[in-house]
Design a protein around this motif. Structure first.
Motif, mmCIF file in Angstrom:
data_model
loop_
_atom_site.group_PDB
_atom_site.id
_atom_site.type_symbol
_atom_site.label_atom_id
_atom_site.label_comp_id
_atom_site.label_asym_id
_atom_site.label_seq_id
_atom_site.Cartn_x
_atom_site.Cartn_y
_atom_site.Cartn_z
ATOM 1 N N ALA A 266 0.821 -1.216 0.000
ATOM 2 C CA ALA A 266 0.000 0.000 0.000
ATOM 3 C C ALA A 266 0.853 1.264 0.000
ATOM 4 C CB ALA A 266 -0.935 -0.011 1.217
ATOM 5 N N VAL A 267 1.966 1.241 0.734
ATOM 6 C CA VAL A 267 2.820 2.422 0.845
ATOM 7 C C VAL A 267 3.530 2.711 -0.469
ATOM 8 C CG1 VAL A 267 4.789 3.435 2.047
ATOM 9 C CG2 VAL A 267 3.132 2.079 3.314
ATOM 10 N N THR A 268 4.125 1.693 -1.086
ATOM 11 C CA THR A 268 4.869 1.927 -2.326
ATOM 12 C C THR A 268 3.929 2.243 -3.491
ATOM 13 O OG1 THR A 268 4.946 -0.468 -2.765
ATOM 14 C CG2 THR A 268 6.810 0.506 -1.591
ATOM 15 N N THR A 269 2.725 1.670 -3.468
ATOM 16 C CA THR A 269 1.751 2.015 -4.507
ATOM 17 C C THR A 269 1.331 3.478 -4.387
ATOM 18 O OG1 THR A 269 0.921 -0.260 -4.593
ATOM 19 C CG2 THR A 269 -0.516 1.454 -5.461
ATOM 20 N N ALA A 270 1.132 3.946 -3.154
ATOM 21 C CA ALA A 270 0.782 5.357 -2.946
ATOM 22 C C ALA A 270 1.932 6.268 -3.374
ATOM 23 C CB ALA A 270 0.433 5.591 -1.479
ATOM 24 N N LEU A 271 3.178 5.868 -3.096
ATOM 25 C CA LEU A 271 4.330 6.665 -3.515
ATOM 26 C C LEU A 271 4.410 6.739 -5.033
ATOM 27 C CD1 LEU A 271 6.951 8.186 -2.783
ATOM 28 C CD2 LEU A 271 8.130 5.973 -2.821
ATOM 29 N N ALA A 272 4.181 5.615 -5.716
ATOM 30 C CA ALA A 272 4.191 5.617 -7.179
ATOM 31 C C ALA A 272 3.111 6.531 -7.742
ATOM 32 C CB ALA A 272 4.012 4.196 -7.700
ATOM 33 N N SER A 273 1.925 6.495 -7.123
ATOM 34 C CA SER A 273 0.834 7.364 -7.568
ATOM 35 C C SER A 273 1.173 8.835 -7.362
ATOM 36 C CB SER A 273 -0.447 7.004 -6.802
ATOM 37 O OG SER A 273 -1.520 7.853 -7.171
ATOM 38 N N GLU A 274 1.897 9.126 -6.299
ATOM 39 C CA GLU A 274 2.260 10.510 -5.985
ATOM 40 C C GLU A 274 3.338 11.056 -6.914
ATOM 41 O OE1 GLU A 274 4.713 12.919 -2.504
ATOM 42 O OE2 GLU A 274 3.857 10.954 -2.043
ATOM 43 N N VAL A 275 4.441 10.314 -7.084
ATOM 44 C CA VAL A 275 5.601 10.862 -7.805
ATOM 45 C C VAL A 275 5.644 10.444 -9.258
ATOM 46 C CG1 VAL A 275 6.896 10.834 -5.640
ATOM 47 C CG2 VAL A 275 7.235 8.983 -7.279
ATOM 48 N N GLY A 276 4.908 9.386 -9.619
ATOM 49 C CA GLY A 276 4.890 8.934 -11.005
ATOM 50 C C GLY A 276 5.205 7.456 -11.115
ATOM 51 N N PHE A 277 4.332 6.720 -11.808
ATOM 52 C CA PHE A 277 4.538 5.274 -11.955
ATOM 53 C C PHE A 277 5.738 4.953 -12.843
ATOM 54 C CE2 PHE A 277 0.084 5.481 -10.645
ATOM 55 C CZ PHE A 277 0.031 4.459 -9.699
ATOM 56 N N ASP A 278 6.228 5.925 -13.613
ATOM 57 C CA ASP A 278 7.449 5.708 -14.389
ATOM 58 C C ASP A 278 8.682 5.671 -13.502
ATOM 59 O OD1 ASP A 278 5.929 5.791 -16.674
ATOM 60 O OD2 ASP A 278 6.316 7.900 -17.086
ATOM 61 N N TRP A 279 8.581 6.239 -12.306
ATOM 62 C CA TRP A 279 9.739 6.392 -11.433
ATOM 63 C C TRP A 279 9.776 5.379 -10.305
ATOM 64 C CZ3 TRP A 279 13.536 9.342 -13.105
ATOM 65 C CH2 TRP A 279 13.249 10.332 -14.059
ATOM 66 N N VAL A 280 8.622 4.938 -9.838
ATOM 67 C CA VAL A 280 8.554 3.928 -8.783
ATOM 68 C C VAL A 280 7.987 2.656 -9.401
ATOM 69 C CG1 VAL A 280 7.592 3.284 -6.536
ATOM 70 C CG2 VAL A 280 8.272 5.651 -6.981
ATOM 71 N N LEU A 281 8.857 1.676 -9.623
ATOM 72 C CA LEU A 281 8.473 0.407 -10.220
ATOM 73 C C LEU A 281 8.298 -0.610 -9.092
ATOM 74 C CD1 LEU A 281 11.161 0.355 -13.070
ATOM 75 C CD2 LEU A 281 8.948 1.533 -13.023
ATOM 76 N N THR A 282 7.246 -1.373 -9.136
ATOM 77 C CA THR A 282 6.965 -2.326 -8.066
ATOM 78 C C THR A 282 6.903 -3.746 -8.620
ATOM 79 O OG1 THR A 282 4.565 -2.070 -8.303
ATOM 80 C CG2 THR A 282 5.686 -0.592 -6.752
ATOM 81 N N TYR A 283 7.088 -4.689 -7.715
ATOM 82 C CA TYR A 283 6.975 -6.101 -8.089
ATOM 83 C C TYR A 283 6.268 -6.852 -6.967
ATOM 84 C CZ TYR A 283 10.920 -6.966 -4.905
ATOM 85 O OH TYR A 283 11.730 -7.046 -3.800
ATOM 86 N N THR A 284 5.665 -7.969 -7.320
ATOM 87 C CA THR A 284 5.006 -8.828 -6.346
ATOM 88 C C THR A 284 5.731 -10.163 -6.297
ATOM 89 O OG1 THR A 284 3.456 -9.622 -8.026
ATOM 90 C CG2 THR A 284 2.759 -7.745 -6.684
#
Length: 336
Positions: A266-284
């Protein structure tokens, strides 16, 4: 208003987050660095603590015993002087395994805490407690005077303190399985920068690397200039924490315009939404060679914005929020 911070002044290894906080607050309040003499004898309106477990730790059993005695006196002083206590919750729980007698002292300290500062809205706080959410500030001003450079093609980077929960051994293992056939650039490398918590941990990392020439270690505290150089040289910063909640390292990489790969929650998804999904890449799921290859490929795609949006992370905003939180804490203590 006089605010005693829980960290000392003048140390080169102090977390830049804390130093930027102190610097941004100075025009608004009088900021005092921590010493035990000051904590027990000086006048201040607020005690602001970040990692309270550090206050009861010592490098030797004798020093730890002395710290615990001083901490008990400090608790008494806070109660008698009715001093407001503000605590910033950097993690959901401490990553330090404290002895039972230390945990009892820290529980008593929690009971004395007047207001809790959260760095994101997902951090739990005690029931019915006063709280104030203040996002973690950026590092753009702190590293702004250091020269930037072009990334090295294929360079992956981990930086920061190396502790078991940060998953650096998993990163090394996944990287060793990473072939170059699926990548446009075969010169993929991994650079790891940071001080291991123990010598055994450093030894295990090097054994996991097993002499792979693509993996380079700098297993010590890096200067600001060295850290900036390492980040600028990276195509992608990888932070494979097994427990990712707040990450100053992620904010630092983003402040220097480098994309980060982090576990999805939840935290990293919110960070990606805030700063840009191009900059915060996530994995499961577990980190793997396939995850690294896919993330590096995504990091090379054209981005919708030239830099991460860190407008909510300005220290001028954060300082004003901290002053407001201190005022709330003081008013709460005085109204009891």
């Amino acid at each position: 208003m006089r605010v005693l911070q829980s960290f000392p002044e003048g140390r080169t290894t102090t977390n830049p987050y804390l130093l930027q906080l102190s610097r941004s607050l100075s025009p608004h309040v009088e900021v005092l660095g921590f010493t035990w003499r000051r904590a027990l004898t000086s006048r201040y309106d607020v005690f602001h603590v970040h990692w309270p477990e550090i206050l009861v730790q010592g490098r030797t059993p004798a020093r730890a015993l002395a710290r615990r005695l001083l901490f008990r006196l400090f608790l008494m002083r806070l109660r008698l002087r009715r001093t407001a206590v503000v605590r910033t919750l950097h993690n959901v729980r401490s990553h330090e395994l404290s002895p039972q007698h230390d945990r009892r002292l820290l529980e008593r300290f929690d009971q004395r805490t007047t207001l809790w500062i959260r760095l994101n809205s997902f951090t739990p706080v005690p029931a019915d407690a006063l709280e104030h959410t203040i996002p973690h500030g950026d590092y753009q001003d702190w590293y702004g005077d250091l020269m930037s450079g072009a990334p090295v093609p294929g360079r992956l980077l981990y930086f920061g303190l190396i502790r078991p929960y940060k998953g650096v051994d998993t990163l090394v293992h996944a990287f060793r399985q990473l072939g170059t056939a699926a990548l446009d650039d075969p010169l993929v490398t991994l650079h790891i920068v940071g001080a291991p918590q123990t010598r055994d941990l450093a030894k295990r990392l090097q054994q996991t690397a097993d002499g792979d020439p693509r993996i380079d270690f700098m297993l010590r505290h890096a200067s600001d200039a060295e850290l900036a150089d390492a980040i600028h040289a990276a195509e992608l910063v990888v932070l494979p924490y097994t427990e990712m909640h707040n990450s100053g390292a992620a904010l630092l990489a983003l402040s220097l315009d480098r994309a980060v790969l982090v576990p999805e929650n939840a935290v990293t998804t919110a960070l990606a939404s805030e700063v840009g999904f191009d900059w915060v890449l996530t994995y499961t799921g577990p980190l793997s060679a396939e995850v690294l290859a896919d993330a590096l490929s995504r990091a090379r795609r054209p981005r919708s914005a030239p830099a991460p949006d860190l407008s909510r992370r300005r220290w001028s905003v954060g300082a004003a929020d901290h002053v407001e939180a201190y005022g709330r804490a003081i008013r709460s203590v005085r109204s009891r």
